[in-house]
Structure formats: structure tokens, C-alpha cells
Design an enzyme around this catalytic site. Structure first.
Site, PDB file in Angstrom:
ATOM      1  N   PRO A  31       0.831  -1.371   0.263  1.00 24.24           N
ATOM      2  CA  PRO A  31      -0.216   0.045   0.037  1.00 24.24           C
ATOM      3  C   PRO A  31       1.032   1.421   0.404  1.00 24.24           C
ATOM      4  CG  PRO A  31       0.604  -1.215   2.398  1.00 24.24           C
ATOM      5  CD  PRO A  31       0.732  -2.027   1.261  1.00 24.24           C
ATOM      6  N   ASP A  76       5.645   2.187   2.776  1.00 25.07           N
ATOM      7  CA  ASP A  76       5.383   0.948   2.396  1.00 25.07           C
ATOM      8  C   ASP A  76       4.288   1.735   3.885  1.00 25.07           C
ATOM      9  OD1 ASP A  76       4.031  -1.528   3.233  1.00 25.07           O
ATOM     10  OD2 ASP A  76       5.478  -2.474   3.128  1.00 25.07           O
ATOM     11  N   HIS A  77       3.049   1.890   3.599  1.00 22.18           N
ATOM     12  CA  HIS A  77       1.848   2.104   4.352  1.00 22.18           C
ATOM     13  C   HIS A  77       1.674   0.586   5.589  1.00 22.18           C
ATOM     14  CE1 HIS A  77      -0.190   4.919   6.791  1.00 22.18           C
ATOM     15  NE2 HIS A  77      -1.449   5.140   6.225  1.00 22.18           N
ATOM     16  N   ARG A  78       2.198  -0.163   5.679  1.00 22.69           N
ATOM     17  CA  ARG A  78       1.812  -1.273   6.842  1.00 22.69           C
ATOM     18  C   ARG A  78       2.909  -0.669   7.502  1.00 22.69           C
ATOM     19  NH1 ARG A  78       2.806  -6.296   3.572  1.00 22.69           N
ATOM     20  NH2 ARG A  78       4.302  -5.197   2.651  1.00 22.69           N
TER      21      ARG A  78
END
Ligand code: CAO
Length: 563
Positions: A359, A535-537
């Protein structure tokens, strides 16, 4: 000059429904641009502007029932000296409508054969179903095959849907019986008279009338309904009667049986094909369960967000992502096929994998590099003596190493289950190099241990190797963070794609002198746009904001790089 655009001849149909509005007041339109889509029970048709100009007003809305001559819109025709023809003034046809409209007053061939089919008891016979009169439409292709061999069909059951550039039409069986063979497949081009199917009419002698004038089909051929495309704007008549079987086959979320009806206009069908959506699986929200564009979009949204293995996902390709349709672009103009280079093909696969798995969010900021640029300029003579080219990139890589040490989750990977970080104790910075063969990302190993001269040399050395295709595997492995600089090319910001399994990448755009308020006055400052994709994770928005702010501080005052 204002031109009124009106509903053209719609054949025997008294009213048709406006199912889509394709242009808005203020839009510039060309003669072929669709203004609205109208639909009867059997066919839908785009009504083109028929003139070039600016749409000043629309007189209809979705859901309106309209009839021939009704006002659709007013167009301010740009720079046109010629006045409308008498016919246009009378509102019979849009300005510049093709001449074929003069034929409109003939009763359409529609339903003639269907209506005159009067089965009488008797032995079975085989009936050939052929493409009926399709008016002046060219490039008509089969976009849907709705029946299969062995299937029992009623008179009104759908066999195929054909579509031209401007209109689509459902072709029903026109008789009751069992389909012996379907002679067309999706994507084939057809013309009037093309054999669609053979149907065995059981227990009857098919006293079916030939198509009007005997055109195209043999004595046993069933003419169904005429398709008049937008070039010859006539809509076919509705069927004489709706058999119970058709009424029972209203579209639902579950795939309907072959032959059941899908109500959708050409624009919606085109969108569905582009997105790889099977319209049979889409629930229509329009009247008579007609599918509108929003239904297709909602279906795709559901398929993308639903759990793997959910009903919509099952219909898509293995990854759960709708497959892209194959399009024959040569239908629209000359084309040339050129193979991707090996590097470009490999890069494309990596970029897609990253984009689909990670993401991405991009944080944008600007660093004030006025002092840095002054310092860099002061090194010019020394750089020449050393034979090194010194660009902002070396400073940016240096500053990134500092920021990565302060924010270790940016110099990390997520483990396969995304349950933990793998924090790296090395600072290997990759940088994107644009080569004739495609994009490559050599890695400067131990970038944190290097000074500006060494980093500049490493950039020049690795970029040269990349362009000469001399990079070894080792030169491109082991990166922990990447930088993509388009500064020499231009732009004010972009979304770089993360070089997975890394978790962040810094995009650098072209620096520009801007007036910056210093609290008392505007000062001309050299501002460098930075775009950090993460990476939004692995990284929160707040962390990304802090990381980029810190980077900006470092670049604004490079003395901090020595602290
Ligand atoms: N703003 C303004 N000018 C810049 C700049 C910036 N952000 N960055 C570099 N420049 C200037 C340089 O100072 C140099 O000017 P001078 O010749 O007057 O000194 C000029 O632009 C050309 O620089 P360069 O491209 O030779 O060197 P670089 O160190 O900036 O970049 C490299 C090297 C290999 C990164 C670059 O050549 C390249 O290939 N960039 C493309 C990367 C790419 O395709 N990224 C997209 C990938 S998709 O995410």
C-alpha cells in the site's frame, strides 16, 4: 450560432428512456461526441452532438422519457457561417447528421419476421438465425454470446449482442426450439446476413417470414430486429410480447442462465470490457435492472476489496484483479508492435508486483537548498581538478543515510507474514538510472561511510556502468533504501514506486527558486521538491512526515551532516 439538438427518428417506438448523459454544459463537443444515450426495450443508442461547438444547455436528465423531436441540448457552434438546414431547424435531425437519416421513415425491419412467426403443429425443422438489417453500421462485432448449443430457447430469448462504435443491439432467437449450433463467437465481425445460430424448431412447421426484401438471408432465415446505429439513428421496435422465460431472467448478482437478458448501454458494455467485467455478474440498479456505469464500478470495487475467493473475485483472474481485455488497436488507426527490452520487461514485472502488494502513500515536501547549492557551486573548481561531477544527488544520498539512522524502520523490510520488521544495520542506497534499455537501480554499498566526493564518484561510476550495460548482479543487490532523481529532467513531484522489499523510496524533482516568507519579507530561495513513497504497512503517515521534515532540515543546513 446556437443549434438545437433534438431526438432523431426512433422508428416505431413511441418513447425511449434517457439512460446516460455523456456531456455537461460548458463542454466542447465534436460532431461524433455522444451527448446522451437513449434506450428502448431492445436497443440503446448514442445520440451524437452532430455539430462542433460548446454545449450551452442540456434539456434532458437521466430517466426522462423522450420521443422524436424532443429537445436534447443547445450547442453554440463555433465559427460556423453556415446556418442549419431546414430539417435541422425543424428539429428532425441534429446538425451535420449523416444523410442516411432520410431512410428513417421506412418502417424498420424490426421484428417483422419475429412478429410474423406463426408456428403450426408439424414435424421439426431447422431454422437459421442470421444478423438482421443493421442499417449503415460498420464494424459491427459480437460482444456477447448468450446461448449455447443444446439450449432450449424461446422466441424472445437472447442469442447474441452485437455492437457498432455507436450502438448495441440484442438479437433474440425469434423462434422457440433447441439451439443446434452457435456459429459466432465473441469478437467476430458480422454483417447483415451472417449466420448466428441454427435452431431446431420442435413439433412445428416454422412458417417464418423471410427478412424484408429477402435481404441477406435464405428463405428459412429469421430476420430479427434492425440495428440502426447512431449513423442512421433508428431504434428497433419493442418485441410484440415478453415471454415468461424472459421475465423470469432478470439479472441478479448470481450469473444468469445463458440467454437471459443483460440490459446495458454501449458505453457501459465498453467500460465492462475495458475492466474485464462479466456483465452477467453485475446487478443493475437502473430501471428493469439496467446496468449503469456506477454498477460496473461498484462491482470492481467490491471485487478488489472483497476476500479472495469471494464470488466476484472468483470471476477475475487468479490474483483477484480483473484481467485487461485484449484490444485490436489497428481498428482505430495504424499501429506498430515493439517488444519490451529485457530490462524494461523485468522492471515492469517488479514495479507491478510492488504496486499491487505494497500500500503506497507519498509524502511531499520541499527542502530549502539555497545554502547547499552555494556550497556545491563553491566546490566547482575542486571538482574539475578531481575530475568528478558533483550534483545535488550526492548530498541527498548522504542526508538520507542520516535520516535512515534516526528512523530505522525506513531502512527495513517486512517479513513475509508482515508480522515483524527486519531492521538493517547497513545503509546501501540504490538510485534509479534511466538507460536506453530501461530503468535500472544500482546500489551504493555502505553509502553512510562515504563522503560527498566518494558518493559523487560512485554515482558517476555506477550510472556509467548502467548505461553501458556493464552492471553485475552484485551492483544491483542488497539495497536498503532507494532514491529516484528526476531533478535534471523536471517536474514538481511524482509518486515513485517502492523498490520492494524495501519500504520507502525518495523521489527528487527539479529545484526551483521560489519566494519564501522569512517572517519579514519574501526571500528568493532554492527549493527542492521531495516525494517520499512508503509502505503504509511498515510506516505511519506521521513517521513519514517526520522523516521528510528531518531530511529537509539536513539539506537546508548541511553542517548538520557532520554532527
Ligand atoms: N534540480 C535541478 N537540477 C538538478 C537536480 C535537481 N534536483 N538534480 C540534478 N540537477 C542537475 C545537475 O546538477 C546537472 O547539472 P549540471 O550539469 O549543470 O551540473 C544536471 O541536472 C544533470 O544531472 P545528472 O542527471 O547528470 O546527474 P544526477 O546526479 O542528478 O543524476 C542519475 C544521475 C543517474 C540519477 C540521472 O542521470 C538519471 O538517470 N535520472 C533518472 C532517474 C529516473 O529515471 N528516475 C525515475 C525512475 S521511476 O521511479
Amino acid at each position: 450560432m446556437a443549434t438545437e439538438i433534438r431526438i432523431p427518428d426512433i422508428g416505431d417506438v413511441e418513447h425511449v428512456e434517457v439512460v446516460e448523459i455523456c456531456a455537461a454544459p460548458g463542454d466542447e463537443v465534436a460532431p461524433d461526441d455522444a451527448l446522451i444515450i437513449i434506450e428502448s426495450d431492445k436497443a440503446s443508442m448514442e445520440v451524437p452532438a452532430g455539430a462542433s461547438g460548446v454545449l450551452t444547455s442540456l434539456a434532458v436528465a437521466v430517466g426522462d422519457a423522450v420521443t422524436e423531436g424532443d429537445l436534447i441540448a443547445v450547442i453554440e457552434v463555433a465559427g460556423s457561417a453556415a446556418g442549419p438546414t431546414d430539417e435541422e431547424q425543424a428539429g428532425d435531425v441534429p446538425a451535420e447528421a449523416p444523410p442516411e437519416v432520410s431512410e428513417e421513415h421506412e418502417p424498420p425491419a424490426a421484428a417483422v419476421a419475429t412478429a410474423s412467426a406463426t408456428p403450426e403443429p408439424g414435424p421439426s425443422s431447422t431454422v437459421e438465425i442470421r444478423v438482421p438489417d443493421i442499417g449503415e453500421a460498420e464494424d459491427v462485432v459480437v460482444v456477447e454470446v448468450a446461448a449455447t448449443a443444446g439450449q432450449r430457447v424461446g422466441e424472445d430469448d437472447l442469442l447474441v449482442v452485437v455492437e457498432s462504435d455507436k450502438a448495441s443491439m440484442e438479437i433474440p432467437a425469434g423462434c422457440s426450439g433447441t439451439v443446434l449450433e452457435m456459429h459466432v463467437t465473441e469478437g467476430v465481425a458480422v454483417t447483415e446476413g451472417t449466420l448466428i445460430a441454427t435452431v431446431e424448431v420442435e413439433g412445428t412447421t416454422a412458417a417464418l417470414a423471410p427478412p424484408p426484401g429477402g435481404q441477406g438471408a435464405g428463405p428459412e432465415a429469421v430476420g430479427t430486429e434492425a440495428l440502426r446505429s447512431a449513423e442512421a439513428p433508428t431504434l428497433p421496435s419493442p418485441p410484440a410480447a415478453q415471454p415468461a422465460a424472459a421475465a423470469a431472467s432478470e439479472p441478479t448478482a448470481a450469473k444468469p442462465s445463458p440467454g437471459s437478458r443483460i440490459y446495458a448501454g454501449p458505453a457501459v458494455r465498453r467500460l465492462a470490457r475495458e475492466l474485464g467485467v462479466d456483465l452477467a455478474l453485475v446487478k443493475g440498479s437502473g430501471s428493469r435492472a439496467r446496468i449503469v456505469k456506477d454498477d460496473v464500478k461498484a462491482y470492481v470495487k467490491d471485487a478488489m476489496s472483497g476476500p479472495v475467493g469471494s464470488a466476484p473475485a472468483r470471476s477475475a483472474s487468479g490474483s483477484g484483479i480483473p484481467a485487461m481485455p485484449e484490444i485490436d488497436f489497428s481498428r482505430f488507426g495504424p499501429v506498430e508492435t515493439r517488444a519490451l527490452t529485457r530490462i524494461r520487461a523485468a522492471g515492469a514485472a517488479n514495479l507491478q508486483r510492488s504496486w499491487l502488494n505494497l500500500p503506497h502513500v507519498t509524502q511531499h515536501d520541499e527542502a530549502d537548498v539555497t545554502e547547499l547549492e552555494a556550497f556545491r557551486a563553491s566546490l566547482k573548481d575542486e571538482a574539475e581538478r578531481r575530475g568528478v561531477k558533483i550534483t545535488p544527488l550526492a548530498f541527498i544520498i548522504k542526508a538520507c543515510c542520516y535520516a535512515l539512522k534516526k528512523f530505522p524502520t525506513f531502512n527495513a523490510s517486512l517479513d513475509a507474514g508482515a508480522g515483524s520488521y527486519i531492521l538493517k544495520g547497513y545503509y546501501n542506497v540504490g538510485f534509479a538510472v534511466d538507460t536506453d534499455e530501461g530503468l535500472v537501480v544500482p546500489v551504493i554499498k555502505g553509502a553512510d561511510q562515504m563522503g560527498i566526493w566518494e558518493l559523487s564518484e560512485a554515482v558517476v561510476d555506477l550510472a556509467g556502468k548502467a548505461r553501458d550495460q556493464k552492471l553485475g548482479m552484485d551492483d544491483m543487490q542488497g539495497g536498503s533504501f532507494s532514491v529516484s532523481s528526476l531533478g535534471a529532467i523536471g517536474g514538481t513531484g511524482f509518486t515513485p514506486i517502492i523498490n520492494a522489499p524495501e519500504v520507502a523510496i525518495l523521489g527528487v524533482s527539479r529545484l526551483a527558486v521560489r519566494p519564501v516568507w522569512d517572517g519579514a519579507a519574501f526571500e528568493p530561495r532554492k527549493m527542492l521538491p521531495l516525494s517520499l513513497s512508503y509502505d503504509h504497512r511498515a510506516i505511519n503517515g506521521a513517521e513519514a512526515g517526520r522523516f521528510v521534515s528531518h531530511l529537509c532540515e539536513l539539506l537546508a543546513d548541511i553542517r548538520r551532516l557532520s554532527l
